[in-house]
Design a protein around this motif. Structure first.
Motif, PDB file in Angstrom:
ATOM      1  N   TYR A   1       0.812  -1.215   0.000  1.00  0.00           N
ATOM      2  CA  TYR A   1       0.000   0.000   0.000  1.00  0.00           C
ATOM      3  C   TYR A   1       0.848   1.269   0.000  1.00  0.00           C
ATOM      4  CZ  TYR A   1      -4.099  -2.877   0.939  1.00  0.00           C
ATOM      5  OH  TYR A   1      -5.106  -3.793   0.858  1.00  0.00           O
ATOM      6  N   LYS A   2       1.968   1.246   0.680  1.00  0.00           N
ATOM      7  CA  LYS A   2       2.836   2.422   0.737  1.00  0.00           C
ATOM      8  C   LYS A   2       3.490   2.708  -0.613  1.00  0.00           C
ATOM      9  CE  LYS A   2       3.874   2.018   5.617  1.00  0.00           C
ATOM     10  NZ  LYS A   2       4.897   1.777   6.628  1.00  0.00           N
TER      11      LYS A   2
ATOM     12  N   THR B   1       1.975   2.513  -3.533  1.00  0.00           N
ATOM     13  CA  THR B   1       0.941   2.773  -4.540  1.00  0.00           C
ATOM     14  C   THR B   1       1.397   3.729  -5.639  1.00  0.00           C
ATOM     15  OG1 THR B   1      -0.826   2.228  -3.006  1.00  0.00           O
ATOM     16  CG2 THR B   1      -1.418   3.593  -4.877  1.00  0.00           C
TER      17      THR B   1
ATOM     18  N   PHE C   1       3.777   2.297  -8.335  1.00  0.00           N
ATOM     19  CA  PHE C   1       3.234   1.387  -9.345  1.00  0.00           C
ATOM     20  C   PHE C   1       2.784   2.144 -10.585  1.00  0.00           C
ATOM     21  CE2 PHE C   1       2.977  -1.516  -5.720  1.00  0.00           C
ATOM     22  CZ  PHE C   1       3.576  -2.623  -6.292  1.00  0.00           C
TER      23      PHE C   1
ATOM     24  N   VAL D   1      -2.097  -2.339  -9.811  1.00  0.00           N
ATOM     25  CA  VAL D   1      -2.931  -1.130  -9.742  1.00  0.00           C
ATOM     26  C   VAL D   1      -4.406  -1.506  -9.848  1.00  0.00           C
ATOM     27  CG1 VAL D   1      -3.556   0.986 -10.987  1.00  0.00           C
ATOM     28  CG2 VAL D   1      -1.156   0.458 -10.529  1.00  0.00           C
TER      29      VAL D   1
ATOM     30  N   LEU E   1      -5.416  -2.718  -6.527  1.00  0.00           N
ATOM     31  CA  LEU E   1      -5.443  -1.649  -5.530  1.00  0.00           C
ATOM     32  C   LEU E   1      -6.662  -0.742  -5.686  1.00  0.00           C
ATOM     33  CD1 LEU E   1      -1.667  -0.632  -5.453  1.00  0.00           C
ATOM     34  CD2 LEU E   1      -2.933  -1.868  -3.679  1.00  0.00           C
TER      35      LEU E   1
ATOM     36  N   ARG F   1      -6.801   3.259  -1.302  1.00  0.00           N
ATOM     37  CA  ARG F   1      -5.767   3.110  -2.330  1.00  0.00           C
ATOM     38  C   ARG F   1      -6.243   3.716  -3.643  1.00  0.00           C
ATOM     39  NH1 ARG F   1      -1.667   3.889  -0.666  1.00  0.00           N
ATOM     40  NH2 ARG F   1      -2.985   4.719   0.903  1.00  0.00           N
ATOM     41  N   ARG F   2      -7.532   3.540  -3.953  1.00  0.00           N
ATOM     42  CA  ARG F   2      -8.098   4.150  -5.159  1.00  0.00           C
ATOM     43  C   ARG F   2      -7.926   5.667  -5.086  1.00  0.00           C
ATOM     44  NH1 ARG F   2     -12.757   1.732  -5.334  1.00  0.00           N
ATOM     45  NH2 ARG F   2     -13.864   3.184  -3.993  1.00  0.00           N
TER      46      ARG F   2
ATOM     47  N   ALA G   1      -5.644   7.328  -3.407  1.00  0.00           N
ATOM     48  CA  ALA G   1      -4.223   7.633  -3.595  1.00  0.00           C
ATOM     49  C   ALA G   1      -3.831   7.515  -5.070  1.00  0.00           C
ATOM     50  CB  ALA G   1      -3.360   6.703  -2.739  1.00  0.00           C
ATOM     51  N   LEU G   2      -4.348   6.509  -5.740  1.00  0.00           N
ATOM     52  CA  LEU G   2      -4.048   6.340  -7.161  1.00  0.00           C
ATOM     53  C   LEU G   2      -4.607   7.499  -7.988  1.00  0.00           C
ATOM     54  CD1 LEU G   2      -4.696   2.517  -7.436  1.00  0.00           C
ATOM     55  CD2 LEU G   2      -2.531   3.660  -7.925  1.00  0.00           C
TER      56      LEU G   2
ATOM     57  N   ASN H   1      -2.573  10.523  -7.682  1.00  0.00           N
ATOM     58  CA  ASN H   1      -1.277  10.397  -8.357  1.00  0.00           C
ATOM     59  C   ASN H   1      -1.396  10.197  -9.870  1.00  0.00           C
ATOM     60  OD1 ASN H   1       1.070  10.385  -6.323  1.00  0.00           O
ATOM     61  ND2 ASN H   1      -0.553   9.220  -5.301  1.00  0.00           N
TER      62      ASN H   1
ATOM     63  N   VAL I   1      -3.717   8.111 -11.878  1.00  0.00           N
ATOM     64  CA  VAL I   1      -3.946   6.795 -12.472  1.00  0.00           C
ATOM     65  C   VAL I   1      -4.694   6.887 -13.805  1.00  0.00           C
ATOM     66  CG1 VAL I   1      -6.115   6.292 -11.221  1.00  0.00           C
ATOM     67  CG2 VAL I   1      -4.655   4.421 -12.001  1.00  0.00           C
TER      68      VAL I   1
END
Length: 135
Positions: free
Chosen positions: A3-4, A6, A9, A28, A31, A37-38, A40-41, A44, A46
């Motif tokens: 998870y850290k 994320t 990836f 991904v 996650l 996590r979604r 965070a993605l 960033n 995704v």
């Protein structure tokens, strides 16, 4: 833990190694099913990363990216609205559906486009304008 890592990836999804990209995309995709996590993605980029992967001249990468987009479309109504508003990703899905040789890429792209078009008549009209009927 995984998870850290994320955000890393997403970087791996854009490397110049199809094997690494494919594995990173699978991680991904998994996650995305976890709400924090979604988030965070999404923070960033995704969606941008998946769109770039769909533009690759490699159908395994295209399929992996389409699976990510599908998961995002199914995850959250507000997110679905955001994706619908992104012309680039819609056009890229149409391009994959029209130009791919592999059946799973074509079916995945059409499935994602149908998820988008089922959201509202305006979305369906917009996809038709972009070339959905060609797909």
């Amino acid at each position: 833990t995984i998870y850290k890592l994320t955000p890393q990836f997403l970087d791996l999804m854009l490397m110049d190694d199809v094997g690494v990209q494919t594995i990173a995309a699978r991680v991904v995709r998994t996650l995305i099913t976890v709400p924090d996590r979604r988030k965070a993605l999404l923070e960033n980029g995704v969606i941008r990363s998946a769109t770039m992967m769909m533009k690759a001249n490699h159908e395994e990468l295209q399929y992996s990216a389409i699976e990510i987009v599908e998961k995002l479309l199914l995850a959250d109504t507000a997110l679905r609205q955001e994706i619908i508003a992104m012309e680039e990703i819609n056009f890229t899905l149409i391009e994959c559906a029209v130009s791919a040789q592999r059946e799973d890429v074509i079916v995945g792209a059409i499935r994602a486009l149908l998820l988008i078009s089922m959201e509202a008549d305006e979305a369906a009209d917009h996809l038709c304008e972009l070339g959905l009927l060609d797909a």
